[in-house]
Design a protein around this motif. Sequence first.
Motif, PDB file in Angstrom:
ATOM      1  N   PRO A 155     -12.049  15.545   0.038  1.00 29.15           N
ATOM      2  CA  PRO A 155     -11.537  13.971  -0.722  1.00 29.15           C
ATOM      3  C   PRO A 155     -11.534  13.733  -1.736  1.00 29.15           C
ATOM      4  O   PRO A 155     -12.270  13.492  -2.541  1.00 29.15           O
ATOM      5  CB  PRO A 155     -13.307  13.042  -0.464  1.00 29.15           C
ATOM      6  N   ALA A 156     -10.330  14.361  -2.552  1.00 29.03           N
ATOM      7  CA  ALA A 156      -9.718  14.553  -3.809  1.00 29.03           C
ATOM      8  C   ALA A 156      -8.558  14.036  -4.004  1.00 29.03           C
ATOM      9  O   ALA A 156      -8.806  13.992  -5.267  1.00 29.03           O
ATOM     10  CB  ALA A 156      -9.370  16.008  -4.059  1.00 29.03           C
ATOM     11  N   THR A 157      -8.075  12.894  -3.143  1.00 27.89           N
ATOM     12  CA  THR A 157      -6.955  12.472  -3.553  1.00 27.89           C
ATOM     13  C   THR A 157      -7.642  11.060  -4.434  1.00 27.89           C
ATOM     14  O   THR A 157      -8.320   9.933  -3.966  1.00 27.89           O
ATOM     15  CB  THR A 157      -5.791  11.708  -2.787  1.00 27.89           C
ATOM     16  N   ALA A 158      -6.473  10.100  -5.067  1.00 31.84           N
ATOM     17  CA  ALA A 158      -6.900   9.457  -5.838  1.00 31.84           C
ATOM     18  C   ALA A 158      -6.457   7.837  -5.436  1.00 31.84           C
ATOM     19  O   ALA A 158      -5.621   8.052  -4.213  1.00 31.84           O
ATOM     20  CB  ALA A 158      -5.602  10.133  -7.431  1.00 31.84           C
ATOM     21  N   CYS A 173      -7.534  12.801   7.439  1.00 33.03           N
ATOM     22  CA  CYS A 173      -6.653  13.688   7.656  1.00 33.03           C
ATOM     23  C   CYS A 173      -7.145  14.167   9.157  1.00 33.03           C
ATOM     24  O   CYS A 173      -8.081  14.041   9.372  1.00 33.03           O
ATOM     25  CB  CYS A 173      -7.482  14.433   6.682  1.00 33.03           C
ATOM     26  N   GLY A 174      -6.747  15.597   9.184  1.00 31.50           N
ATOM     27  CA  GLY A 174      -6.708  15.877  10.836  1.00 31.50           C
ATOM     28  C   GLY A 174      -7.910  16.866  10.862  1.00 31.50           C
ATOM     29  O   GLY A 174      -8.344  16.990  12.249  1.00 31.50           O
ATOM     30  N   GLY A 179      -8.801  11.107   2.992  1.00 33.67           N
ATOM     31  CA  GLY A 179      -8.180  11.699   1.093  1.00 33.67           C
ATOM     32  C   GLY A 179      -8.279  12.825   0.619  1.00 33.67           C
ATOM     33  O   GLY A 179      -7.771  13.102  -0.529  1.00 33.67           O
ATOM     34  N   CYS A 180      -7.979  13.592   1.840  1.00 29.77           N
ATOM     35  CA  CYS A 180      -7.802  15.147   1.918  1.00 29.77           C
ATOM     36  C   CYS A 180      -6.380  15.186   0.963  1.00 29.77           C
ATOM     37  O   CYS A 180      -5.363  14.725   1.205  1.00 29.77           O
ATOM     38  CB  CYS A 180      -7.238  15.891   3.126  1.00 29.77           C
ATOM     39  N   VAL A 181      -5.333  16.337   0.228  1.00 33.26           N
ATOM     40  CA  VAL A 181      -4.339  16.641  -0.771  1.00 33.26           C
ATOM     41  C   VAL A 181      -3.518  16.774   1.006  1.00 33.26           C
ATOM     42  O   VAL A 181      -1.951  16.296   1.044  1.00 33.26           O
ATOM     43  CB  VAL A 181      -4.578  17.445  -1.343  1.00 33.26           C
TER      44      VAL A 181
END
Length: 302
Positions: A155-158, A173-174, A179-181
């Motif tokens: 979970p890295a996205t702003a 995300c799959g 919030g994954c890149v």
Amino acid sequence: MIICIDIGGSAIKGAIATSPDAITPLERIVTPLDDRAAFDAAIAAVVAQAPDARAVSISITGVVDPRDGRIKVANIPCIDGRALAADLSAQLGKPVLVANDADCFALAEAGAGAGRGHAIVFGVILGTGVGGGLVVDGKIVNGAGGFAGEWGHGPATATSAGNPPLAVPRFPCGCGQVGCVDTIGAARGIERLHQHIHAIAATSTDIIAAWQAGDVAAARTVDVWVDLVASPLALVINVVGASIVPVGGGLANAPALIALLDRTVRQRILRRTDEPLVVVGQCKVEPGLIGAAILGLGAHHD
């Protein structure tokens, strides 16, 4: 001489390699997805084309656990969970190496591409998904579980990005996280952002072409995309100390996009440099085979 093989969800590509610069392609075979016996037979058919090869080195779309050699590969169910290298070695009567395709891309770029002469190379895939591989002093870094370099997940996205800032949700995300890149950084991700911002469905190719043609809506999407992707990539570069970051995958076919990402990343890392850092990979043709060849030849010298 070795056999190098690149296995994806659609095709098995083989080649005979005597050096990273001397790779002779073999006929492609459709990848059997659900039939283990057919999959093993396909690999055997590739290897049979060079009976004198000393070893087999495989690049594959999956993660290999270095503890037991078992592979996690969702899009080829018949081999998911297998200790693939050990199984194939027993069947073929030859040593077999198996490595992740993003790792092999990074190894190819380190040995024969943009990373030549660099001690630490972080290879980035921006294609259908976001992936990566880390090579230090010419060796792949596997890490616990085989996940080193997989910067696309977590979970890295702003939650806001662009100028002026725009609210961006953390998309599921799959992999099971949010919030994954991978959800915004890949080709499908830039399409998802365009749909979110403008309520317009468009392909990544069309979005990038429109941006380069001066389209305002596409420019806004690209601005948000770069802002979201640059920060986690800059953090990775700070952590691993890479001096070059070659990029492969479909989005690498847009050099202007990668150049913009590079400029933004260099503004966000601790090490200041005027030299390009995030660059389009130089191994345009079959980097998986090149990386597998480097891996296999390094382990099994003639």
